[in-house]
Design an enzyme around this catalytic site. Sequence first.
Site, PDB file in Angstrom:
ATOM      1  CB  SER A   1    -103.175  -9.268 -34.271  1.00 32.61           C
ATOM      2  OG  SER A   1    -104.349  -9.933 -34.679  1.00 32.61           O
TER       3      SER A   1
ATOM      4  CE1 TYR B   1    -100.875 -14.113 -32.997  1.00 31.40           C
ATOM      5  CE2 TYR B   1    -103.084 -13.188 -33.220  1.00 31.40           C
ATOM      6  CZ  TYR B   1    -101.778 -13.302 -33.672  1.00 31.40           C
ATOM      7  OH  TYR B   1    -101.368 -12.589 -34.780  1.00 31.40           O
TER       8      TYR B   1
END
Length: 248
Positions: A141, A154
């Site tokens: 990401s 995350y």
Amino acid sequence: MAIKDKVIIITGASSGIGAATAKLLAQKGAKVVLAARREDKLQVLTKEITSKGGQASYQVTDVTSKTANEVLVQSALKKYGRVDTIFLNAGLMPSSRLSTLKTDEWDKMVDVNFKGVLNGIAAILPIFLKQNSGQIVVTSSVAGLKPYLNSGVYGATKHAIRDLMEVLRMEAATDGNNIRTTTIYPAAIQTELLDTVSDKQAAKALHKTYNNYQISPERIANAVAFAIDQPEDTDISELTIGPTKQPW
Ligand code: NDP
């Protein structure tokens, strides 16, 4: 070998980026093996691909289980005789500030986003080493490239992927085993990912960003296809893809 006839396993294939990538690769002639937990979704997607003349099968898989990852790889081998590429894409993003101490969600992110990838690598590496070829593609990401508020855990799982994949690439190159590695860094992509956000404050901020910027998961599918489609002597090690207008 280009995409046509490649055997490609995709985790997180029941929605979003994984589903879009499965459709595109099958359209380009790959034999895709779809993996996720929701069997109904996998069934529908498999049917959609095969009804259009593509080749697809599925294996219900929870990536947090080592055994399930091994069963997934073995099912692909049994059906198609080899595996050329594995796209380790399953993930979730229950974002929140660290001070909210949502430790169960921290555990889930570590188990799926990081350990799920490790489990996938452990299941496929013996096969690729035996074949002396293969490609591992993983979805990190933009939160794996720099820190974002609400994304402490995350982002940590996605940063960990970056390090892991770079070492895998270096190991493969120095061992000369022809294994290619690709890490994908998406920004805001329209998928079911925000459904995993339970924290109201984080959800509000994320929905605002996504409503402003999000682009189709097909854009990521195109990037994955590009990386797979390179000649075997060429490794696209990293690709960052996001909306033109998003200052990620
Ligand atoms: P989706 O929520 O649409 O897809 C997530 C996929 O992961 C689903 O297929 C889900 O299937 C699967 N999954 C979740 N937990 C497990 C598990 N334990 N075992 C097996 N599969 C699991 O979101 P995206 O398509 O966006 O997510 C794909 C990847 O992209 C993730 O790694 C995410 O972090 C990353 N990403 C997404 C961005 C975005 O903006 N959308 C931006 C940057 C990265 P099921 O529930 O059926 O098991």
